[in-house]
Design an enzyme around this catalytic site. Structure first.
Site, PDB file in Angstrom:
ATOM      1  N   HIS A 467       0.921  -1.288  -0.021  1.00 54.04           N
ATOM      2  CA  HIS A 467       0.014  -0.170  -0.028  1.00 54.04           C
ATOM      3  C   HIS A 467       1.032   1.272   0.085  1.00 54.04           C
ATOM      4  O   HIS A 467       0.439   2.479   0.664  1.00 54.04           O
ATOM      5  CB  HIS A 467      -0.955   0.023   1.308  1.00 54.04           C
TER       6      HIS A 467
HETATM    7  C1  LIG Z   1       0.606  -7.371  -4.693  1.00 58.72           C
HETATM    8  C2  LIG Z   1      -0.639  -6.312  -4.320  1.00 58.72           C
HETATM    9  C3  LIG Z   1      -1.587  -6.607  -3.420  1.00 58.72           C
HETATM   10  C4  LIG Z   1      -2.469  -5.654  -3.218  1.00 58.72           C
HETATM   11  N1  LIG Z   1      -3.605  -5.922  -2.530  1.00 58.72           N
HETATM   12  C5  LIG Z   1      -4.573  -4.903  -2.342  1.00 58.72           C
HETATM   13  C6  LIG Z   1      -5.915  -5.382  -2.022  1.00 58.72           C
HETATM   14  O1  LIG Z   1      -6.186  -6.415  -1.700  1.00 58.72           O
HETATM   15  N2  LIG Z   1      -6.732  -4.131  -1.803  1.00 58.72           N
HETATM   16  C7  LIG Z   1      -6.429  -2.986  -2.153  1.00 58.72           C
HETATM   17  O2  LIG Z   1      -7.176  -2.166  -1.919  1.00 58.72           O
HETATM   18  N3  LIG Z   1      -5.326  -2.662  -2.524  1.00 58.72           N
HETATM   19  C8  LIG Z   1      -4.271  -3.642  -2.683  1.00 58.72           C
HETATM   20  N4  LIG Z   1      -3.022  -3.124  -3.233  1.00 58.72           N
HETATM   21  C9  LIG Z   1      -2.720  -2.021  -3.267  1.00 58.72           C
HETATM   22  C10 LIG Z   1      -3.418  -1.350  -4.559  1.00 58.72           C
HETATM   23  O3  LIG Z   1      -3.629  -2.259  -5.520  1.00 58.72           O
HETATM   24  C11 LIG Z   1      -2.576  -0.096  -5.058  1.00 58.72           C
HETATM   25  O4  LIG Z   1      -2.516   0.884  -4.085  1.00 58.72           O
HETATM   26  C12 LIG Z   1      -3.158   0.751  -6.135  1.00 58.72           C
HETATM   27  O5  LIG Z   1      -3.538  -0.363  -7.277  1.00 58.72           O
HETATM   28  C13 LIG Z   1      -2.413   1.964  -6.665  1.00 58.72           C
HETATM   29  O6  LIG Z   1      -3.042   2.511  -7.876  1.00 58.72           O
HETATM   30  P1  LIG Z   1      -2.385   3.596  -8.789  1.00 58.72           P
HETATM   31  O7  LIG Z   1      -3.697   3.962  -9.539  1.00 58.72           O
HETATM   32  O8  LIG Z   1      -1.769   4.575  -7.645  1.00 58.72           O
HETATM   33  O9  LIG Z   1      -1.362   3.025  -9.472  1.00 58.72           O
HETATM   34  P2  LIG Z   1      -1.316   1.690 -10.333  1.00 58.72           P
HETATM   35  O10 LIG Z   1      -2.479   0.907 -10.193  1.00 58.72           O
HETATM   36  O11 LIG Z   1      -0.075   0.987  -9.969  1.00 58.72           O
HETATM   37  O12 LIG Z   1      -1.175   2.273 -11.926  1.00 58.72           O
HETATM   38  C14 LIG Z   1      -0.144   2.807 -12.273  1.00 58.72           C
HETATM   39  C15 LIG Z   1       0.037   2.460 -13.928  1.00 58.72           C
HETATM   40  O13 LIG Z   1       0.925   3.276 -14.614  1.00 58.72           O
HETATM   41  C16 LIG Z   1       1.807   2.513 -15.481  1.00 58.72           C
HETATM   42  N5  LIG Z   1       2.744   2.918 -15.790  1.00 58.72           N
HETATM   43  C17 LIG Z   1       3.959   3.185 -14.714  1.00 58.72           C
HETATM   44  N6  LIG Z   1       4.605   4.169 -15.330  1.00 58.72           N
HETATM   45  C18 LIG Z   1       4.303   4.216 -16.835  1.00 58.72           C
HETATM   46  C19 LIG Z   1       5.078   4.969 -17.846  1.00 58.72           C
HETATM   47  N7  LIG Z   1       6.369   5.581 -17.454  1.00 58.72           N
HETATM   48  N8  LIG Z   1       4.497   4.775 -18.956  1.00 58.72           N
HETATM   49  C20 LIG Z   1       3.232   4.081 -19.081  1.00 58.72           C
HETATM   50  N9  LIG Z   1       2.598   3.579 -18.235  1.00 58.72           N
HETATM   51  C21 LIG Z   1       3.191   3.778 -17.117  1.00 58.72           C
HETATM   52  C22 LIG Z   1       1.685   0.910 -14.623  1.00 58.72           C
HETATM   53  O14 LIG Z   1       2.142  -0.099 -15.435  1.00 58.72           O
HETATM   54  C23 LIG Z   1       0.308   1.049 -13.967  1.00 58.72           C
HETATM   55  O15 LIG Z   1      -0.653   0.289 -14.881  1.00 58.72           O
HETATM   56  C24 LIG Z   1      -2.263  -4.060  -3.507  1.00 58.72           C
HETATM   57  C25 LIG Z   1      -0.934  -4.098  -4.385  1.00 58.72           C
HETATM   58  C26 LIG Z   1      -0.368  -4.948  -4.574  1.00 58.72           C
HETATM   59  C27 LIG Z   1       1.020  -4.710  -5.625  1.00 58.72           C
END
Ligand SMILES: Cc1cc2nc3c(=O)[nH]c(=O)nc-3n(C[C@H](O)[C@H](O)[C@H](O)COP(=O)(O)OP(=O)(O)OC[C@H]3O[C@@H](n4cnc5c(N)ncnc54)[C@H](O)[C@@H]3O)c2cc1C
Ligand SMILES: *[C@@H]1O[C@H](CO)[C@@H](O)[C@H](O)[C@H]1NC(C)=O
Ligand SMILES: *[C@@H]1O[C@H](CO)[C@@H](O)[C@H](O)[C@H]1NC(C)=O
Ligand SMILES: *[C@@H]1O[C@H](CO)[C@@H](O)[C@H](O)[C@H]1NC(C)=O
Ligand SMILES: *[C@@H]1O[C@H](CO)[C@@H](O)[C@H](O)[C@H]1NC(C)=O
Ligand SMILES: *[C@@H]1O[C@H](CO)[C@@H](O)[C@H](O)[C@H]1NC(C)=O
Ligand SMILES: *[C@@H]1O[C@H](CO)[C@@H](O)[C@H](O)[C@H]1NC(C)=O
Ligand SMILES: *[C@@H]1O[C@H](CO)[C@@H](O)[C@H](O)[C@H]1NC(C)=O
Length: 531
Positions: A467
């Site tokens: 997280h």
């Molecule tokens: C293994 C795991 C288990 C988890 N379990 C849970 C759970 O059960 N419940 C819960 O609520 N949360 C959970 N989390 C946390 C939650 O999934 C994350 O906090 C959340 O998905 C983050 O969202 P975000 O939009 O900030 O980033 P992300 O969802 O990570 O999105 C970022 C995106 O940007 C893309 N990207 C990055 N850099 C570039 C670039 N230079 N060019 C193009 N694309 C790029 C990436 O590929 C990705 O698709 C978990 C996380 C993980 C890793």
């Protein structure tokens, strides 16, 4: 009915004939491609970087009125059974490689192994799927509009949240939490409330995962151009003479597979040849990706940028600061020899919110290889004080930046971790679990760990719930409207903006945030038109 069907086939045929080079996918927008040349040189009202948890609902919402380019470095999740099927829960994170696996591993300088999503859907494609709203208190603290937040949660939940079916192990875990005294029992609830509850999940009744990518078709998918397998390298600014301005013009990107070093560009639409666009480039690349792209674009602390010879666009000192990860520890309950050792994978569904919201505990059964699982009773600190920073380790956007979280660096965090350890031990030794795992006879004779032992355990075995957040925090890198300070036409909307995690698991709140901020941008544009 029959006529409708043949009409549909006919349309499908025309559609295929017209754009044979777009990737076909039932659930993806029509204009989805992995061919960088199809996007190179084109202009859009909005450009979103990162098709992750927040990026997809944001793209869908803006597509209701505007043309949107969404760039994601990974591929589509839909063809991957390790992502899509509940029976494979956890398998997508078992094996990672440097440039292509859907889960990209990184090790923070603290020495803790961690993961990022590298696929359309981002974290929501590889995570535990546990879905829970943030508390009302959190919404207030961030300064969000309560009603808009509630509408946005509901928009997401109508597509991506399901009431889970509990497995025998889930029932046992639930009993163990109650046995440890974590009351009241709240049954199934989307809300983050004290006590023991069953949360929602993004796996549906058939066991199919609903990632954030499912939301892409919820706006006007015809207005979305989705570029997959392309990595954004930096932001392009307008130039005035030979001076770079801090007005955003577009983005640069490369193919993710490294097969070519050629850089491509895409731009924001501008009006009447003025430099200003009314739309924005919006980073939604996650807590590692978004600060990394800002730094690679020359937006960050001057000293650090100088080390990599990156020309400074804006000396914004807090980029990469305020990186936090919730410290977590886990216990593995003993299983009697007479019992089968390998339980099937089991995603988290039951959770306890204890000690005035400060401790979150739960259970799951995670694969550790393709043929073995581990049963975990684990917990995290909801609001740690300790924080660290993110820095570049290379100018290659495909490589991880280097991150330090400084887990348990303050005495307060350490003291809470000891409390968490004590609670977890109580749960692991509960009658319910001992009975289920056949170790009832052994249970009573073991003495509980001392404070010192628990401190050691926290220090040596601290882990992550994944997280992590921060790096572009609100108030120091972005303002209340998620606009980057000192730059025109640039926003960040994802977990990197969080000053603290929503207490509970963050996914639901990040899905909500994409929708909520999308709606705010649409409203802002409507107001502008009226003036
Ligand atoms: C293994 C795991 C288990 C988890 N379990 C849970 C759970 O059960 N419940 C819960 O609520 N949360 C959970 N989390 C946390 C939650 O999934 C994350 O906090 C959340 O998905 C983050 O969202 P975000 O939009 O900030 O980033 P992300 O969802 O990570 O999105 C970022 C995106 O940007 C893309 N990207 C990055 N850099 C570039 C670039 N230079 N060019 C193009 N694309 C790029 C990436 O590929 C990705 O698709 C978990 C996380 C993980 C890793
Ligand atoms: C987006 O979709 C709407 C509704 O279908 C349409 O009216 C509008 O012209 C589209 N906008 C752009 C910029 O493509
Ligand atoms: C996109 O990248 C993924 C992951 O490397 C790969 O499996 C997929 O085949 C790629 N898709 C295309 C169309 O190149
Ligand atoms: C302007 O930006 C370009 C590319 O980002 C960079 O190569 C160049 O050095 C910059 N010029 C100045 C004066 O900062
Ligand atoms: C663009 O030009 C048109 C016609 O010259 C004018 O009506 C319109 O107001 C201009 N728009 C902006 C944003 O300047
Ligand atoms: C699990 O798989 C590995 C190789 O993938 C093999 O070496 C091992 O023996 C297997 N273990 C079991 C219990 O099947
Ligand atoms: C930084 O990069 C170097 C060389 O590529 C590598 O050896 C090192 O492990 C990296 N450090 C971090 C923290 O990622
Ligand atoms: C528990 O302790 C008692 C007394 O010390 C002993 O008689 C008994 O055998 C122990 N039971 C187990 C299961 O170890």
């Amino acid at each position: 009915m029959a006529m409708g069907f043949s009409l549909y086939l006919f349309l499908l045929f025309v559609h295929l004939a017209l754009c044979c080079s777009w990737i076909q996918g039932q659930t993806l927008p029509r204009k989805t491609t992995s061919d960088v040349n199809q996007v190179s040189g084109k202009s859009f009202d909005y450009i979103i970087v990162g098709g992750g948890t927040a990026g997809c609902p944001l793209a869908a919402t803006l597509s209701e009125k505007f043309s949107v380019l969404l760039v994601e470095r990974g591929g589509s999740p839909y063809e991957n059974p390790l992502i899509m099927e509940n029976k494979n829960f956890g398998l997508s994170i078992v094996q990672t490689d440097e440039y292509t696996s859907v889960a990209q591993s990184f090790v923070s300088k603290d020495g803790v192994s961690n993961l990022r999503g590298r696929v359309l859907g981002g974290g929501s494609a590889i995570n535990g799927g546990f879905f829970s709203r943030a508390s009302e208190d959190y919404v207030k603290r961030v300064g969000w509009n309560k009603d808009m937040v509630s509408d946005a949660y509901m928009w997401v939940e109508s597509r991506n949240a399901f009431k889970p079916k509990l497995t025998p192990w889930d029932y046992v875990a639930e009993l163990s939490l109650l046995e440890a005294g974590i009351f009241p029992y709240n049954g199934f609830s989307l809300d983050h409330i004290e006590g023991t509850k069953i949360g929602a999940t993004i796996y549906d009744e058939q066991g199919r995962r609903h990632t954030s990518a499912d939301l892409l078709t919820a706006g006007n998918p015809n207005n979305i151009t989705l570029l997959l397998n392309a990595t954004v390298t930096s932001i392009i600014f307008h130039k005035k003479g030979n001076r770079n301005e801090t007005i955003v013009r577009g983005i640069r990107f490369i193919k993710s597979d490294g097969s070519s070093s050629q850089t491509h560009e895409a731009y924001l639409n501008t009006q009447n040849n003025s430099r200003s666009s009314t739309g924005d480039v919006i980073l939604a690349a996650g807590a590692l990706g978004s600060p990394q792209i800002l730094l690679l674009s020359g937006i960050g602390p001057q000293k650090h940028l100088n080390k990599f010879d990156i020309p400074v666009a804006v000396n914004l000192k807090c980029v990469g600061k305020g990186m936090q990860d919730n410290p977590a520890i886990a216990f593995v309950p003993e299983v009697a020899d007479s019992k089968p050792k390998n339980f099937p994978p089991d995603s988290p569904k039951v959770i306890a919110i204890a000690d005035d919201f400060k401790l979150i505990v739960g259970s799951m059964i995670l694969p550790i290889s393709f043929n073995a699982t581990i049963m975990l009773i684990s917990g995290k600190l909801a609001f740690p004080e300790s924080e660290g920073q993110l820095e570049l380790n290379s100018t290659d956007p495909r490589q991880n930046p280097s991150v330090t979280f400084n887990y348990l660096a303050t005495e307060k965090d350490m003291a809470e971790c000891v409390k968490l350890g004590r609670l977890l031990e109580q749960i692991v030794r509960s009658k319910s679990i001992a009975y289920f795992l056949g170790v009832e006879g052994k249970r009573r004779n073991e003495s509980m760990s001392t404070d010192d032992e628990l401190r050691k355990l926290c220090k040596n075995n601290v882990g992550t719930f994944y997280h992590y957040h921060g790096g572009c925090t609100m108030g120091s890198v972005v303002d209340k409207n998620y606009r980057v300070f000192g730059v025109e036409g640039l926003r960040v909307i994802d977990g990197s903006t969080f000053l603290e995690s929503p207490g509970t698991n963050p996914m639901a709140t990040l899905l909500m945030l994409g929708r909520y901020q999308g709606i705010k941008i649409l409203q802002e544009r409507e107001k502008m038109l009226k003036h």
